[in-house]
Design a protein around this motif. Structure first.
Motif, PDB file in Angstrom:
ATOM      1  N   LEU A   1      44.001  48.638  48.914  1.00  0.00           N
ATOM      2  CA  LEU A   1      44.474  47.605  48.002  1.00  0.00           C
ATOM      3  C   LEU A   1      44.120  47.961  46.566  1.00  0.00           C
ATOM      4  O   LEU A   1      44.965  47.870  45.664  1.00  0.00           O
ATOM      5  CB  LEU A   1      43.853  46.262  48.398  1.00  0.00           C
ATOM      6  N   ASP A   2      42.887  48.382  46.341  1.00  0.00           N
ATOM      7  CA  ASP A   2      42.476  48.712  44.977  1.00  0.00           C
ATOM      8  C   ASP A   2      43.281  49.879  44.427  1.00  0.00           C
ATOM      9  O   ASP A   2      43.699  49.851  43.265  1.00  0.00           O
ATOM     10  CB  ASP A   2      40.980  49.044  44.942  1.00  0.00           C
ATOM     11  N   ASP A   3      43.516  50.891  45.252  1.00  0.00           N
ATOM     12  CA  ASP A   3      44.304  52.031  44.787  1.00  0.00           C
ATOM     13  C   ASP A   3      45.747  51.634  44.472  1.00  0.00           C
ATOM     14  O   ASP A   3      46.414  52.273  43.654  1.00  0.00           O
ATOM     15  CB  ASP A   3      44.301  53.142  45.844  1.00  0.00           C
ATOM     16  N   THR A   4      46.223  50.582  45.121  1.00  0.00           N
ATOM     17  CA  THR A   4      47.586  50.105  44.892  1.00  0.00           C
ATOM     18  C   THR A   4      47.696  49.250  43.644  1.00  0.00           C
ATOM     19  O   THR A   4      48.730  49.260  42.964  1.00  0.00           O
ATOM     20  CB  THR A   4      48.068  49.281  46.115  1.00  0.00           C
ATOM     21  N   THR A   5      46.628  48.507  43.314  1.00  0.00           N
ATOM     22  CA  THR A   5      46.734  47.495  42.253  1.00  0.00           C
ATOM     23  C   THR A   5      45.981  47.804  40.967  1.00  0.00           C
ATOM     24  O   THR A   5      46.214  47.148  39.950  1.00  0.00           O
ATOM     25  CB  THR A   5      46.218  46.135  42.776  1.00  0.00           C
ATOM     26  N   LYS A   6      45.086  48.794  40.991  1.00  0.00           N
ATOM     27  CA  LYS A   6      44.210  48.966  39.817  1.00  0.00           C
ATOM     28  C   LYS A   6      44.970  49.329  38.554  1.00  0.00           C
ATOM     29  O   LYS A   6      44.568  48.922  37.452  1.00  0.00           O
ATOM     30  CB  LYS A   6      43.128  50.005  40.115  1.00  0.00           C
ATOM     31  N   ALA A   7      46.076  50.068  38.684  1.00  0.00           N
ATOM     32  CA  ALA A   7      46.851  50.410  37.484  1.00  0.00           C
ATOM     33  C   ALA A   7      47.446  49.165  36.839  1.00  0.00           C
ATOM     34  O   ALA A   7      47.731  49.162  35.637  1.00  0.00           O
ATOM     35  CB  ALA A   7      47.958  51.403  37.846  1.00  0.00           C
ATOM     36  N   GLY A   8      47.595  48.116  37.624  1.00  0.00           N
ATOM     37  CA  GLY A   8      48.133  46.867  37.100  1.00  0.00           C
ATOM     38  C   GLY A   8      47.070  45.870  36.689  1.00  0.00           C
ATOM     39  O   GLY A   8      47.379  44.704  36.420  1.00  0.00           O
ATOM     40  N   GLY A   9      45.810  46.307  36.629  1.00  0.00           N
ATOM     41  CA  GLY A   9      44.742  45.450  36.158  1.00  0.00           C
ATOM     42  C   GLY A   9      44.074  44.586  37.213  1.00  0.00           C
ATOM     43  O   GLY A   9      43.250  43.735  36.883  1.00  0.00           O
TER      44      GLY A   9
END
Length: 279
Positions: free
Chosen positions: A170-178
């Motif tokens: 989940l973090d790898d999927t969402t971190k670019a979006g803050g």
């Protein structure tokens, strides 16, 4: 006190034990809190305690395995309190003790479903809204069996290991979006769940080490995990997103070591480099 003014937090499994302490700490930092669980009486008690301290809280009864019910519950939170800034998946089930051939298959699978599917259901609703706003934090509680074997506790262990990997994905999927996701191991805390392990016939037969640990004085206060999660919600440990933090950690030392932990790829589920060379 950690500053969470102007934020909205959702805490699942918030009717008692660790979840109640997490909800109280979020409120004491200034967050408006939605307390979720199946048992209305317990979550209303938690919301009432927050109100007595001058905070703002609502109780939302929901079965986290029910996808449509979760969607409705989180929309109710947004309607009542505003957009969700912090989601804490604290709910948990551990009722299947013993070798798998002695466990009731439905109870074993129920542990996995409540723990893992419940976390998936809340995250799939909260994450897109957080991404649309460019910020948010999701905290998933893990525990025994996350990184090591848990004999006679395979359902709980399998679900917690899966939640750890889910958190990383989940973090790898969402971190670019803050939006950042974290795993937190609260440590061995005396709760209703551990009381079942201590007092049931199956627990006494198959998990005697739990009683021994308590006898040895290992009993982590729930406030340790709650304070850590409040700091996570405030952004203190963003550099460790996608990794596991622990209630027993000294938070100042953890903050000092963040860069080293990230550089070493620590606090994560990984196959060793030696194993990778053989693949």
């Amino acid at each position: 006190m950690t500053n969470l003014q102007g934020t909205v937090a959702v805490v699942t499994g918030g009717g008692r034990g660790i979840g109640r302490e997490i909800a109280l700490h979020q409120s004491r930092g200034g967050a408006k809190v939605a307390v979720l669980a199946r048992t209305t009486r317990e979550i209303e008690e938690t919301a009432g305690l927050i109100g007595q301290e001058g905070g703002t809280a609502i109780a939302v009864a929901v079965d986290l395995v029910d996808t449509a019910a979760v969607e409705k519950a989180l929309q109710n939170v947004v309607d009542a309190l505003g957009e969700i800034d912090t989601l804490v998946n604290n709910h948990g089930s551990f009722r299947a003790f013993g070798p798998i051939w002695e466990c009731d298959p439905q109870i074993w699978w129920g542990d996995v479903e409540i723990n893992l599917r419940g976390t998936f259901n809340t995250s799939r609703v909260a994450a897109p809204a957080m991404l649309a706003r460019g910020r948010g934090r999701i905290v998933n509680l893990v525990g025994g069996g996350t990184g090591t074997s848990f004999p006679n506790g395979s359902g709980y262990a399998a679900s917690k290991a899966a939640i750890m990997r889910f958190t990383e994905c989940l973090d790898d999927t969402t971190k670019a979006g803050g939006v950042r996701a974290f795993a937190v191991d609260p440590g061995l805390v005396r709760t209703a769940m551990t009381e079942l392990q201590l007092n049931s016939d199956a627990g006494k037969a198959h998990l005697p080490n739990i009683q021994q640990l308590f006898d040895d004085g290992i009993n982590v206060p729930p406030s340790r995990a709650a304070a850590l999660i409040a700091d996570i919600a405030a952004g203190r440990f963003d550099a460790l997103a996608g990794r596991m933090l622990r209630g027993v950690d000294d938070r100042d030392s953890l903050e000092r070591d963040m860069e080293a932990i990230a550089a070493q790829d620590g606090r994560a589920l990984r196959i060793s480099s030696l194993d990778l060379q053989s693949l």
